[in-house]
Scaffold this motif. Sequence first.
Motif, PDB file in Angstrom:
ATOM      1  N   THR A   1      -3.087   6.403   6.754  1.00 38.29           N
ATOM      2  CA  THR A   1      -1.673   6.103   7.031  1.00 38.29           C
ATOM      3  C   THR A   1      -0.914   7.270   6.805  1.00 38.29           C
ATOM      4  OG1 THR A   1      -1.863   3.901   6.060  1.00 38.29           O
ATOM      5  CG2 THR A   1       0.359   4.716   6.311  1.00 38.29           C
TER       6      THR A   1
ATOM      7  N   ASP B   1      -2.057  -2.204  10.780  1.00 42.44           N
ATOM      8  CA  ASP B   1      -2.784  -2.708   9.660  1.00 42.44           C
ATOM      9  C   ASP B   1      -2.010  -3.742   9.132  1.00 42.44           C
ATOM     10  OD1 ASP B   1      -3.732  -1.450   6.545  1.00 42.44           O
ATOM     11  OD2 ASP B   1      -3.986  -3.426   7.228  1.00 42.44           O
TER      12      ASP B   1
ATOM     13  N   GLN C   1       4.611   0.690   4.481  1.00 42.74           N
ATOM     14  CA  GLN C   1       4.379   2.119   4.121  1.00 42.74           C
ATOM     15  C   GLN C   1       4.539   3.145   5.359  1.00 42.74           C
ATOM     16  OE1 GLN C   1       0.093   2.304   2.647  1.00 42.74           O
ATOM     17  NE2 GLN C   1       0.332   4.661   2.287  1.00 42.74           N
TER      18      GLN C   1
ATOM     19  N   ASP D   1      -2.027   3.673  13.431  1.00 43.26           N
ATOM     20  CA  ASP D   1      -2.679   3.710  12.090  1.00 43.26           C
ATOM     21  C   ASP D   1      -3.499   2.278  12.250  1.00 43.26           C
ATOM     22  OD1 ASP D   1      -1.087   2.973   8.975  1.00 43.26           O
ATOM     23  OD2 ASP D   1      -3.045   3.957   9.370  1.00 43.26           O
TER      24      ASP D   1
HETATM   25 MG    MG Z   1      -3.420   2.751   5.463  1.00 43.56          MG
END
Ligand code: MG
Lengths: 293, 274
Positions: free
Chosen positions: A113, A136, A145, A187
């Motif tokens: 990430t 994710d 995030q 990601d």
């Molecule tokens: Mg990650």
Amino acid sequence: SLTQKLSQAMKTLRGQSKLTEANLEAVLREVRMALLEADVHVSVARTFLQRVKEKALGAEVMQGLNPAQAFIDIVHRELVEIMGGQAPEHPITFASKPPTVVMMVGLQGAGKTTTCGKLAVFLKKLGRSPLLVPADVYRPAAIEQLHVVAREAGVPSFRTDVKDPVAICAAALAEAKLKGWDTVILDTAGRLHLDEGLMEELVRIKAATSPDEIFFVADAMTGQDAVRSATAFHEKLGITGVVLTKTDGDTRGGAAFSIKQATGQPLKFVGEGEKLEDFQRFHPDRMAQRILG
Amino acid sequence: LLGLRRLDEDQMEELEDLLLQADLGVRAVDQLMARLRFELRGGSEIDPKAVLKDELLKQLRQRPARPFVASGTQVVLLVGVNGVGKTTTLGKLAAHLKARGEGVLVVAGDTFRAAAIDQLERWGERAGVPVIRNQMGGDPAAIAFDGATSAQAKGTPWVLIDTAGRLHTKDHLMKELDKIHRSLQKVIPDAPHRVLLVLDATTGQNGLQQAEVFARTAGVTDLVLTKLDGSAKGGVVVPILDRLKLPIAFVGVGEGVDDLIPFEAEAFVDGLLD
Ligand SMILES: [Mg+2]
Ligand SMILES: Nc1nc2c(ncn2[C@@H]2O[C@H](COP(=O)(O)OP(=O)(O)OP(=O)(O)O)[C@@H](O)[C@H]2O)c(=O)[nH]1
Ligand SMILES: Nc1nc2c(ncn2[C@@H]2O[C@H](COP(=O)(O)OP(=O)(O)OP(=O)(O)O)[C@@H](O)[C@H]2O)c(=O)[nH]1
Ligand SMILES: [Mg+2]
């Protein structure tokens, strides 16, 4: 240091005009020890030492004033050669027809990430317009995030209520084509190569987005397992490059050599800190120096 | 007879490879192989893996783990390098203690990394325990102080404090842990009662450096080894235990709330030699 250890081993070889199989054993043992202490995989070290032995045997190494240094130079040169030689190629193969798709994969906690954000900043500096995609859906607050990382990088991130990672990636790609973003960075969730279901998910994401690059993100402090995990991801997906993270610590980083040897894929970048600018092209000579200690 | 001797050397190399691939490190492997060769000299029927298992069990049982027993307010600090599983381990531990019927307060001590506080709050919800927090960028020593104060006032038996991942080579970040310690001691003189160093099972020999520095500067009391559900064996704990004599409290075996189990030496050694 290895130079000191080799000097010791070579003191016993003084007065011999050539390196022979017999007198080389002690020296090779020292190099093997250094490689293993640096986390180079056992089989990778074995193959490498055989190669070094062939180069050194019959060499005029012993004639020089400093045979230990000459020997180290052979070892260093071979290591650099294997890990990418001069590494002149551009780290990312851009698609002839945009957008270029880069997929980040790897084990849990490797730094995917964060690396997505770093790559976005890197590409922005090259004048590209990246879109970050949070795929994710498992880790608590992983999507948040990625959005925070995107904001810090000053790049857009894909927002959707869709819950399936494959559908998220496909939708993001469609959005990028529509809105004109020329690079899409996916990601994905960290996963074990042992988890068949999750490895299949990566195969489906690949099928849905046809990535131009699939980067295996690996922690520089990984030990012997580096070969196992990297090989598994490569056999399943066909990775096209490797990012080595957390090189700002004091780990020797033998995993870099192991992964390169096991997958044959280029080591593209290193993450050398937690900030988004802590990201650089991989330099084989710097890594070789670190591995040899 | 010569043929038999040659087979033994291949088998010895195979065993040495197995041990090295478990991340035991050259030094530990040399010692184990020396012990094995000594045992085999006798010429009698010896199962080499049994010898290795015996030696490894001896080393791993030196410091048995102290059970987590509530007594007043116990403060537990989770530390370690980036991405090893501190936050996840804290969540699992909180759930376990809560399920035992004991009160838990979770403290959001990672005020640095993107969405770290959100991640911990989700774990708090999952475990059914309160999470105390300030804003991102706040001083971790301050929130640690607030957490300890609040728990002591309410008689909460457990305070679990999450910290930001940090490489042991970064002095200013290691100093921050010291500041958290001193801040806790202002509230509870014996705090932190536990300092759990979380180690990733995929880590190679650098694990030894991590353990040494964290032990020296953060007063580590226990180790937690995570991601043992992967293919990595986590053998680096053997040289760590040899040098630092720390107990291994728990092992992480997955990403779910129940995936934290007590360290079991025999199961671990069987895994190393598998
Ligand atoms: Mg990650
Ligand atoms: N020191 C240092 N820390 C890094 C580096 N790259 C990532 N990190 C840190 O490593 C930790 C894990 O990073 P993430 O980006 O969350 O890792 P991830 O692979 O996405 O993790 P999962 O999604 O859970 O698999 C975070 O604390 C990051 O700040 C690096 O190059 N150096
Ligand atoms: N398979 C597996 N994954 C784990 C385990 N423990 C943690 N993880 C995963 O590892 C990744 C990182 O976990 P975190 O709890 O965020 O690690 P951290 O040490 O708090 O990371 P930072 O705060 O960024 O330094 C997440 O994807 C977790 O789900 C484990 O025992 N097994
Ligand atoms: Mg964390």
